[in-house]
Scaffold this motif. Structure first.
Motif, mmCIF file in Angstrom:
data_model
loop_
_atom_site.group_PDB
_atom_site.id
_atom_site.type_symbol
_atom_site.label_atom_id
_atom_site.label_comp_id
_atom_site.label_asym_id
_atom_site.label_seq_id
_atom_site.Cartn_x
_atom_site.Cartn_y
_atom_site.Cartn_z
ATOM 1 N N ILE A 1 -63.860 -5.107 -6.957
ATOM 2 C CA ILE A 1 -65.286 -4.972 -7.264
ATOM 3 C C ILE A 1 -65.537 -5.199 -8.747
ATOM 4 O O ILE A 1 -66.523 -5.849 -9.133
ATOM 5 C CB ILE A 1 -65.790 -3.583 -6.823
ATOM 6 N N ARG A 2 -64.656 -4.680 -9.605
ATOM 7 C CA ARG A 2 -64.839 -4.873 -11.051
ATOM 8 C C ARG A 2 -64.831 -6.342 -11.437
ATOM 9 O O ARG A 2 -65.438 -6.734 -12.431
ATOM 10 C CB ARG A 2 -63.732 -4.154 -11.825
ATOM 11 N N GLU A 3 -64.130 -7.159 -10.660
ATOM 12 C CA GLU A 3 -63.986 -8.571 -11.012
ATOM 13 C C GLU A 3 -65.061 -9.454 -10.388
ATOM 14 O O GLU A 3 -65.074 -10.666 -10.632
ATOM 15 C CB GLU A 3 -62.600 -9.048 -10.581
ATOM 16 N N LEU A 4 -65.971 -8.879 -9.607
ATOM 17 C CA LEU A 4 -67.032 -9.679 -9.000
ATOM 18 C C LEU A 4 -67.970 -10.211 -10.093
ATOM 19 O O LEU A 4 -68.507 -9.442 -10.884
ATOM 20 C CB LEU A 4 -67.834 -8.834 -8.003
ATOM 21 N N PRO A 5 -68.199 -11.513 -10.145
ATOM 22 C CA PRO A 5 -69.060 -12.069 -11.188
ATOM 23 C C PRO A 5 -70.545 -11.789 -10.966
ATOM 24 O O PRO A 5 -71.327 -11.890 -11.901
ATOM 25 C CB PRO A 5 -68.778 -13.579 -11.125
ATOM 26 N N CYS A 6 -70.940 -11.445 -9.745
ATOM 27 C CA CYS A 6 -72.363 -11.251 -9.468
ATOM 28 C C CYS A 6 -72.807 -9.809 -9.680
ATOM 29 O O CYS A 6 -73.989 -9.494 -9.529
ATOM 30 C CB CYS A 6 -72.684 -11.689 -8.045
ATOM 31 N N PHE A 7 -71.863 -8.907 -10.037
ATOM 32 C CA PHE A 7 -72.201 -7.521 -10.308
ATOM 33 C C PHE A 7 -71.553 -7.076 -11.614
ATOM 34 O O PHE A 7 -70.486 -7.558 -11.983
ATOM 35 C CB PHE A 7 -71.707 -6.599 -9.192
ATOM 36 N N GLU A 8 -72.192 -6.134 -12.280
ATOM 37 C CA GLU A 8 -71.598 -5.458 -13.426
ATOM 38 C C GLU A 8 -71.433 -3.983 -13.062
ATOM 39 O O GLU A 8 -72.379 -3.339 -12.599
ATOM 40 C CB GLU A 8 -72.483 -5.561 -14.662
ATOM 41 N N VAL A 9 -70.222 -3.463 -13.243
ATOM 42 C CA VAL A 9 -69.994 -2.043 -13.004
ATOM 43 C C VAL A 9 -70.491 -1.274 -14.214
ATOM 44 O O VAL A 9 -69.928 -1.379 -15.303
ATOM 45 C CB VAL A 9 -68.493 -1.756 -12.757
ATOM 46 N N VAL A 10 -71.549 -0.498 -14.027
ATOM 47 C CA VAL A 10 -72.138 0.208 -15.159
ATOM 48 C C VAL A 10 -71.710 1.669 -15.214
ATOM 49 O O VAL A 10 -71.884 2.325 -16.247
ATOM 50 C CB VAL A 10 -73.685 0.122 -15.130
ATOM 51 N N GLN A 11 -71.140 2.176 -14.130
ATOM 52 C CA GLN A 11 -70.607 3.537 -14.175
ATOM 53 C C GLN A 11 -69.600 3.743 -13.052
ATOM 54 O O GLN A 11 -69.772 3.219 -11.944
ATOM 55 C CB GLN A 11 -71.713 4.572 -14.065
ATOM 56 N N GLU A 12 -68.522 4.479 -13.355
ATOM 57 C CA GLU A 12 -67.513 4.838 -12.370
ATOM 58 C C GLU A 12 -67.206 6.321 -12.512
ATOM 59 O O GLU A 12 -67.159 6.862 -13.621
ATOM 60 C CB GLU A 12 -66.229 4.022 -12.594
ATOM 61 N N LYS A 13 -66.986 6.975 -11.384
ATOM 62 C CA LYS A 13 -66.644 8.398 -11.381
ATOM 63 C C LYS A 13 -65.497 8.612 -10.400
ATOM 64 O O LYS A 13 -65.604 8.247 -9.226
ATOM 65 C CB LYS A 13 -67.852 9.244 -10.978
ATOM 66 N N ASP A 14 -64.408 9.200 -10.880
ATOM 67 C CA ASP A 14 -63.210 9.339 -10.079
ATOM 68 C C ASP A 14 -63.083 10.779 -9.587
ATOM 69 O O ASP A 14 -62.600 11.659 -10.313
ATOM 70 C CB ASP A 14 -61.987 8.957 -10.917
ATOM 71 N N TYR A 15 -63.503 11.007 -8.340
ATOM 72 C CA TYR A 15 -63.343 12.315 -7.724
ATOM 73 C C TYR A 15 -62.087 12.369 -6.852
ATOM 74 O O TYR A 15 -61.934 13.297 -6.054
ATOM 75 C CB TYR A 15 -64.568 12.651 -6.876
ATOM 76 N N ILE A 16 -61.200 11.388 -7.002
ATOM 77 C CA ILE A 16 -59.905 11.441 -6.325
ATOM 78 C C ILE A 16 -58.876 12.067 -7.273
ATOM 79 O O ILE A 16 -58.184 13.018 -6.918
ATOM 80 C CB ILE A 16 -59.464 10.045 -5.857
ATOM 81 N N LEU A 17 -58.807 11.543 -8.483
ATOM 82 C CA LEU A 17 -57.968 12.184 -9.498
ATOM 83 C C LEU A 17 -58.552 13.523 -9.928
ATOM 84 O O LEU A 17 -57.822 14.440 -10.311
ATOM 85 C CB LEU A 17 -57.829 11.272 -10.714
ATOM 86 N N TYR B 1 -64.359 7.912 -4.704
ATOM 87 C CA TYR B 1 -64.470 7.126 -5.940
ATOM 88 C C TYR B 1 -65.820 6.439 -5.938
ATOM 89 O O TYR B 1 -66.148 5.724 -4.985
ATOM 90 C CB TYR B 1 -63.347 6.084 -6.026
ATOM 91 N N HIS B 2 -66.608 6.685 -6.975
ATOM 92 C CA HIS B 2 -67.990 6.207 -7.014
ATOM 93 C C HIS B 2 -68.176 5.129 -8.081
ATOM 94 O O HIS B 2 -67.636 5.243 -9.187
ATOM 95 C CB HIS B 2 -68.946 7.361 -7.324
ATOM 96 N N MET B 3 -68.939 4.123 -7.729
ATOM 97 C CA MET B 3 -69.267 3.040 -8.665
ATOM 98 C C MET B 3 -70.750 2.719 -8.534
ATOM 99 O O MET B 3 -71.285 2.665 -7.427
ATOM 100 C CB MET B 3 -68.438 1.786 -8.363
ATOM 101 N N ILE B 4 -71.401 2.517 -9.674
ATOM 102 C CA ILE B 4 -72.769 2.009 -9.671
ATOM 103 C C ILE B 4 -72.717 0.581 -10.193
ATOM 104 O O ILE B 4 -72.213 0.330 -11.293
ATOM 105 C CB ILE B 4 -73.706 2.873 -10.526
ATOM 106 N N LEU B 5 -73.229 -0.341 -9.378
ATOM 107 C CA LEU B 5 -73.197 -1.763 -9.722
ATOM 108 C C LEU B 5 -74.607 -2.248 -10.003
ATOM 109 O O LEU B 5 -75.552 -1.898 -9.296
ATOM 110 C CB LEU B 5 -72.611 -2.587 -8.571
ATOM 111 N N ALA B 6 -74.738 -3.070 -11.020
ATOM 112 C CA ALA B 6 -76.010 -3.699 -11.342
ATOM 113 C C ALA B 6 -75.871 -5.203 -11.204
ATOM 114 O O ALA B 6 -74.798 -5.769 -11.454
ATOM 115 C CB ALA B 6 -76.464 -3.350 -12.765
ATOM 116 N N ARG B 7 -76.930 -5.844 -10.798
ATOM 117 C CA ARG B 7 -76.923 -7.301 -10.723
ATOM 118 C C ARG B 7 -76.717 -7.885 -12.110
ATOM 119 O O ARG B 7 -77.320 -7.448 -13.085
ATOM 120 C CB ARG B 7 -78.265 -7.792 -10.165
ATOM 121 N N THR B 8 -75.871 -8.880 -12.225
ATOM 122 C CA THR B 8 -75.715 -9.557 -13.511
ATOM 123 C C THR B 8 -76.811 -10.574 -13.739
ATOM 124 O O THR B 8 -76.987 -11.066 -14.838
ATOM 125 C CB THR B 8 -74.350 -10.276 -13.585
#
Length: 293
Positions: free
Chosen positions: A132-148, A158-165
């Motif tokens: 997901i981090r490498e997708l060119p059509c999205f920018e990861v603007v926040q990540e939260k790790d509730y596994i670690l 594991y939570h990610m908020i993605l914004a359109r690039t």
């Protein structure tokens, strides 16, 4: 034994506090509904919300297709999408002190569109997050790790908020969508080719993830006026636990709540240990198979 640390983006620190735009209960469950019954609340934004979830689904489908072509084990069991119901969104906006408008629903909070991705193993969560981090059509603007860093009640995900690039309009015509999906299923198109076709401007530049830095200030448009989608990644065990916990949280008049919460916490720890054991077994199987080659 601690979970693998491969989930953490390089050069960033994990922010594990509750995101200001998502309550703990909302983070723990993304109801799997295609469209809320009172969808007119979102007005012209509804089609954009549907589009961003569809765009993300296309990326997942292509990812799995390419894994299949390479005869690799698929790291995703299933996923579910939803657009938050207008009643829930109105209530959330009012609680946050926002006027309950469609614009605030899309730009003041960032979970109007949501996708929950279920993975077989813990390391699969890490693999999909990196994809997901490498997708060119999205920018990861926040990540939260509730596994670690699980929550006190035992919640893991594991939570990610993605914004359109690029927020240019995308033609949502159903025929075009069907044609793209058919091309994926027929294995006639790669991810890069698909993104080129979806991008109406022709300029999707890869961007570096901002990781999990906490957002500060009282800016309604903290990620800019871009459409966002919240993605939750979890294992099958984590998802089963979250579903039961969600029922306990929202059903009224459940007796022995404290006892049940303690039992859920115990189950969460046992399921986390099972997840790690399954990952270890899978790793040993892979090592043995590699040794035979």
């Amino acid at each position: 034994m601690q979970p693998s640390s491969t989930l953490q983006p390089v050069g960033t620190q994990q922010h594990v506090e509750t995101h200001p735009d998502t309550t703990e209960a909302e983070e723990q469950s993304l109801p799997s509904i295609d469209l809320p019954p009172d969808a007119d609340f979102y007005g012209d934004y509804l089609q954009k919300l549907k589009e961003i979830t569809w765009r993300f689904e296309i990326s997942l489908e292509t990812y799995l297709m390419e894994r299949g072509i390479n005869r690799e084990r698929k790291p995703i069991s299933s996923w579910k999408t939803r657009i938050k119901s207008p009643d829930s969104m109105r209530e959330k906006l009012i609680k946050r002190g926002y006027e309950p408008t469609a614009e605030n629903a899309v730009y003041a909070v960032h979970d109007a569109a949501g996708v929950r991705v279920i993975c077989p193993l813990v390391d699969d969560v890490a693999s999909v997050a990196q994809f997901i981090r490498e997708l060119p059509c999205f920018e990861v603007v926040q990540e939260k790790d509730y596994i670690l860093h699980p929550k006190p009640n035992g919640y893991r995900s594991y939570h990610m908020i993605l914004a359109r690039t690029n927020d240019s309009e995308l033609d949502p015509d159903a025929t075009r969508q069907a044609a793209a999906k058919a091309a994926i299923e027929a294995q006639e198109i790669s991810l890069s080719q698909l993104i080129d076709q979806l991008n109406t401007s022709g300029t999707f530049d890869a961007v570096e993830s901002k990781g999990a830095e906490a957002q500060t200030g009282d800016n309604r448009f903290e990620f800019g006026r871009r459409m966002c989608v919240e993605v939750q990644l979890r294992t099958i065990a984590m998802d089963s636990w979250a579903s039961i916990e969600h029922d306990l949280k929202y059903k009224k008049d459940v007796p022995n709540q404290e006892f049940l919460q303690a039992e859920l916490k115990r189950c969460a720890d046992e399921m986390a240990a099972t997840d790690l054991s399954l990952q270890t077994i899978a790793d040993l199987i892979n090592v043995k198979q590699i040794g035979k080659k």
